[in-house]
Design an enzyme around this catalytic site. Sequence first.
Site, PDB file in Angstrom:
ATOM      1  N   SER A 161       0.828  -1.213   0.000  1.00 57.61           N
ATOM      2  CA  SER A 161       0.000   0.000   0.000  1.00 57.61           C
ATOM      3  C   SER A 161       0.861   1.261   0.000  1.00 57.61           C
ATOM      4  CB  SER A 161      -0.977  -0.006   1.176  1.00 57.61           C
ATOM      5  OG  SER A 161      -0.314   0.187   2.401  1.00 57.61           O
ATOM      6  N   ARG A 219      22.590 -14.662   3.638  1.00 61.10           N
ATOM      7  CA  ARG A 219      22.078 -13.307   3.442  1.00 61.10           C
ATOM      8  C   ARG A 219      22.891 -12.532   2.402  1.00 61.10           C
ATOM      9  NH1 ARG A 219      18.222 -11.044   7.061  1.00 61.10           N
ATOM     10  NH2 ARG A 219      17.776 -12.611   8.616  1.00 61.10           N
ATOM     11  N   LEU A 236      19.028  -5.940   5.665  1.00 61.04           N
ATOM     12  CA  LEU A 236      20.025  -5.878   4.598  1.00 61.04           C
ATOM     13  C   LEU A 236      21.443  -5.836   5.176  1.00 61.04           C
ATOM     14  CD1 LEU A 236      17.987  -3.314   2.539  1.00 61.04           C
ATOM     15  CD2 LEU A 236      18.451  -5.680   1.840  1.00 61.04           C
ATOM     16  N   HIS A 275       9.485   3.149   8.685  1.00 62.78           N
ATOM     17  CA  HIS A 275       9.395   2.243   9.825  1.00 62.78           C
ATOM     18  C   HIS A 275       8.160   2.603  10.640  1.00 62.78           C
ATOM     19  CE1 HIS A 275      10.698  -0.439  12.982  1.00 62.78           C
ATOM     20  NE2 HIS A 275      10.458   0.522  13.848  1.00 62.78           N
ATOM     21  N   GLU A 335       1.414   6.929   6.968  1.00 61.02           N
ATOM     22  CA  GLU A 335       2.561   6.545   6.138  1.00 61.02           C
ATOM     23  C   GLU A 335       2.310   6.926   4.684  1.00 61.02           C
ATOM     24  OE1 GLU A 335       4.005   2.544   6.652  1.00 61.02           O
ATOM     25  OE2 GLU A 335       3.352   2.462   8.730  1.00 61.02           O
TER      26      GLU A 335
END
Length: 196
Positions: free
Chosen positions: A13, A69, A101, A117, A182
């Site tokens: 979204s 990773r 990351l 966040h 957001e």
Amino acid sequence: MKNIVILISGAGSNMASIVRTAQRDQWDVRLQARVAAVISNRPDAGGLAIARQWGIATDVLDHRGFAEREAFDLALAERIERHDPQGMPALVVLAGFMRVLTPMFVARFAGRLMNIHPSLLPAFTGLHTHQRAIDAGCQVAGATVHLVTERLDDGPILAQATVPVLAGDTAQSLGARVVTQEHLIYPRAIAAWLQR
Ligand code: NHR
Ligand code: GAR
């Protein structure tokens, strides 16, 4: 043209809000910027279909196909760079992207990696932010747009928005209130960063 690559893991979204704003405010004309691609680490992310409806290139890189990773992040960096003719997009936007990351990845996109966040940083880094805000008795909650550094949910703050925590709130009801904010602050923070 400044190319923006958006990374998602879920509903998308925030990504949709960024794309809608870019269209409405003619970022291509006014900011010489465009959303070049949406990349998901989950094949079933709902946001992929939304991006396709907007005619945006989509890509899936399933993290479950990688033992390390570092190997996932290396492949992800290569996918991202492929979406810019110069091999380096102007901006990489994390929008509900759920994989931490590695420092190697962050260094490769240093200064051009942005995240939203779902808490008022520096409070509640990491996961389950809404439940933790409720459990702590917070009367306000919110979201933070920040540049990504190798330290999780750290890095310079670009924008914040607050919402009230209401009696009887659940993580879900509070999260729904936060995400509406957001959708307002993320496109605005990106546009401001592009004009910096
Ligand atoms: N990477 C770095 N280096 N720095 C940040 O600030 C990052 C980041 C990667 C993602 C988003 C972040 C958030 O806003 C983000 C910020 C995922 C986790 C997590 O623990 C934590 C924070 C964020 C995103 N993910 C689990 C993991 O093992 C997986 C959880 C899952 O797949 O559902 O990577 O909150
Ligand atoms: C948003 O609330 C975002 O802040 C949060 O996940 C939601 C994604 O929604 N991000 C994180 O929790 C990162 N760990 P969306 O996919 O609909 O944009």
